[in-house]
Design a protein around this motif. Structure first.
Motif: not given
Length: 256
Positions: A10-17, A68-71, A103-108
């Motif tokens: 699940e996307a966690d924007c607080a832990r992403c840049a 949009f969802d980065c999973f 790449v990571m998004r597709q894997l997730h």
């Protein structure tokens, strides 16, 4: 996969840049209010890597961001692949971070699909293979950035898709009804109001603006379906398969 593992998808924007606000390019359209080249920060990205207009994205012309969802790919890249560093504090890693995101998004996304398939009791006999595939994909996602950027995700996807299709077939077999197959169909604006679509396959279907009000969509498979503007008000989505939050945000749904 336990609760903690599920939250990784699940996307966690607080832990992403803010990677999804910088890495991709987008063109001015009904989904985006402005043009933005790849690698350039969106004008709405704050110094804290959070969106300054997050609560009013749709009204501001950024519907593409809403759906949009980065999973969970963004926070994994930031916290795991690059050890908590970010492209502002360490500009020398910016290009590598941005190139890793797709790449990571597709894997997730594959991890999310496999995890959802593992919830299907009807597909219990496939669970060992589904778990093995999930573990393999998760191990790939743990590789260093340099290896990730050169990864042929499609090759791994081809191995996973048949498993997911079989899990879907087993889950939909007991849904009753005709279980129509609309996989990959062009269903833009199609009228399905009140239709019996139990166990239907909409894998990869284009359902833009389709009228699905009051339709029976129990155990229908929505893998990769485009639901932008589809009207799902009153529809029964009980047990719907592989239906993401992003797909629901793209559709017209009943008020929560």
């Amino acid at each position: 996969m336990g609760t903690d593992e599920m939250t990784r998808l699940e996307a966690d924007c607080a832990r992403c840049a803010g990677l999804c606000c910088v890495a991709p390019a987008f063109a001015k359209s009904s989904d985006f209010a402005v043009d933005k080249p790849a690698g350039q920060a969106c004008r709405n990205l704050g110094d804290d890597f959070r969106c300054r207009i997050h609560e009013r994205l749709t009204e501001s012309g950024f519907r593409g961001c809403v759906v949009f969802d980065c999973f969970g790919a963004g926070q994994r890249i930031t916290q795991e692949t690059f050890g908590g560093r970010d492209w502002r504090g360490a500009p020398e890693i910016a290009g590598a971070m941005f190139a890793t995101l797709p790449v990571m998004r597709q894997l997730h996304e594959l991890l999310w699909l496999l995890t959802e398939a593992l919830k299907l009791d009807e597909a219990r006999r496939l669970h060992p293979k589904l778990r093995a595939a999930r573990d393999e994909i998760d191990a790939l996602a743990a590789r260093p950035a340099g290896e990730l950027r050169g990864l042929d995700v499609d090759a791994y996807r081809k191995g996973v898709v048949p498993l997911l299709r079989r899990a879907s077939e087993l889950a939909r077999a007991g849904a009753g009804g005709r279980r129509p197959d609309h996989s990959g169909a062009q269903l833009i604006g199609r009228r399905f109001r009140g239709a019996d679509l139990r166990g239907a396959s909409f894998r990869g279907a284009l359902l833009l603006g389709a009228d699905l009000r009051d339709a029976d969509l129990r155990r229908a498979d929505f893998t990769g379906a485009d639901l932008r503007g589809a009207d799902l008000r009153g529809a029964d989505l009980t047990g719907a398969l592989f239906l993401t939050g992003a797909q629901l945000r793209a559709a017209v749904t009943d008020p929560q």
